[in-house]
Design a protein around this motif. Sequence first.
Motif, PDB file in Angstrom:
ATOM      1  N   ILE A   3      16.958  71.739  -8.171  1.00 27.46           N
ATOM      2  CA  ILE A   3      16.910  72.294  -7.161  1.00 27.46           C
ATOM      3  C   ILE A   3      17.328  73.668  -6.665  1.00 27.46           C
ATOM      4  O   ILE A   3      17.004  74.521  -5.910  1.00 27.46           O
ATOM      5  CB  ILE A   3      17.415  71.504  -5.880  1.00 27.46           C
ATOM      6  CG1 ILE A   3      16.472  69.911  -5.839  1.00 27.46           C
ATOM      7  CG2 ILE A   3      17.496  71.887  -4.288  1.00 27.46           C
ATOM      8  CD1 ILE A   3      15.159  70.324  -5.359  1.00 27.46           C
TER       9      ILE A   3
ATOM     10  N   HIS B 200      12.471  70.261  -0.320  1.00 28.43           N
ATOM     11  CA  HIS B 200      13.511  70.913  -1.503  1.00 28.43           C
ATOM     12  C   HIS B 200      14.847  70.724  -0.971  1.00 28.43           C
ATOM     13  O   HIS B 200      15.746  70.183  -1.823  1.00 28.43           O
ATOM     14  CB  HIS B 200      13.198  72.159  -1.932  1.00 28.43           C
ATOM     15  CG  HIS B 200      12.036  72.316  -2.844  1.00 28.43           C
ATOM     16  ND1 HIS B 200      11.150  73.394  -2.405  1.00 28.43           N
ATOM     17  CD2 HIS B 200      11.565  71.815  -3.969  1.00 28.43           C
ATOM     18  CE1 HIS B 200      10.136  73.386  -3.424  1.00 28.43           C
ATOM     19  NE2 HIS B 200      10.484  72.560  -4.245  1.00 28.43           N
TER      20      HIS B 200
ATOM     21  N   ASN C 149      15.660  66.983  -0.796  1.00 33.55           N
ATOM     22  CA  ASN C 149      15.844  66.305  -2.205  1.00 33.55           C
ATOM     23  C   ASN C 149      17.250  66.715  -3.027  1.00 33.55           C
ATOM     24  O   ASN C 149      17.752  66.066  -3.670  1.00 33.55           O
ATOM     25  CB  ASN C 149      14.782  67.150  -3.159  1.00 33.55           C
ATOM     26  CG  ASN C 149      13.472  66.392  -3.002  1.00 33.55           C
ATOM     27  OD1 ASN C 149      13.381  65.361  -2.248  1.00 33.55           O
ATOM     28  ND2 ASN C 149      12.369  66.902  -3.295  1.00 33.55           N
ATOM     29  N   GLY C 150      17.695  67.999  -2.650  1.00 32.24           N
ATOM     30  CA  GLY C 150      18.982  68.350  -3.039  1.00 32.24           C
ATOM     31  C   GLY C 150      20.056  67.799  -2.544  1.00 32.24           C
ATOM     32  O   GLY C 150      21.158  67.032  -3.072  1.00 32.24           O
TER      33      GLY C 150
END
Length: 371
Positions: A13, A28, A31-32
């Motif tokens: 990421i 993103h 997700n990180g």
Amino acid sequence: MNTTDRRQHLRDILKHLILEPTGFTPEHAANGLHSIMRGEASDAQMGGFLTALRLRGVDQQPEMIAALASEMLSNALIPVLETDTQSREDFGIVADIVGTGGDGWNTFNISTTSSLVAAAAGLCVAKHGSRASSSNCGSADLLESLGCNLGVITPSDVAELLQEHKFCFLFSSTFHPSMRYLAKTRRELGFPTPFNVLGPLTNPVKPNRAVIGVHSQPLGPVMAQALKILGRRNYAVVCGDENLDEISIAGLTHVWHIDGQGEINYYTIQPSDFGVACHPLSAASGSTLADNQATLKRLLTNSITEQDRAIRDFVLINTGFLLFVGGMAQSLKEGADIARKTLESGKAMELLNGFAKTTQQLQAQENTTTN
């Protein structure tokens, strides 16, 4: 969000964020954070992620802020507002009043006091907060100094505390345990990151009414838009004209009010709208924990000194606005009038004492169980 993306490591990421920033999406970002909250990331990776988010201006992008807040909430401990005698619907309106901090004014604990007064007036208040980070005395510091055992409150206690006292404090470290992975990195970086604005967005009760203060005027519409994306309605984002994260006692306050249909309405308010006089902010400044504790006691026992009047009026306008947003007052002046009568009645002090006693009993029960 698909399962494959959810498993993506923070290293990948971060590489995307640095090398392909134009293609970096809210997904993103979430997700990180997901990788961090699972304990998968190193200190270097977390530091790089927070720094890159700041440099890319993520804290000025509502979609990014909303995505990070959603991810935080998906990993939070969520209380179930239900008791033997009350369902979630029976609780009706549950509200919060909270600020981002970081405005540099170091005012008295206005939102904490206002939450107690509003609850004593009959509004159900779930106060989300923590200890001081950018001020001398945080909400948790003040309440703990007055006998409240906040760290012992778990998700299973929230409904009964709200039912009994119309008030509960949700310690962020208890209800967001996965954020512990980021605590050391955020502290060591020494500069604000997008995570500084997430606290007011991530009350695990998900109140259906709230007043949220922000530390700068440009952040106001950004925060309001993020709240709209999160599906929040009947929320008001406020910023004093001095870049104060509360309704100012000194003059104008900017308001971005999300109505029941999700429309964001901008307007300004001032102390005279509440029937209250203006005071310089310097007259409402906070001090040490001991001084703030003594001031709060005088306010709640209706034994204020001449020097306390500015702080008293500061509390009246912020409580009044919360009661207005919470549907307990039809006008700002009515809200301030209800707040004044509640303070004068001593009900807020009774509420604080009762809440403290209940949390002490919870602590005693926990000690008995562990011994």
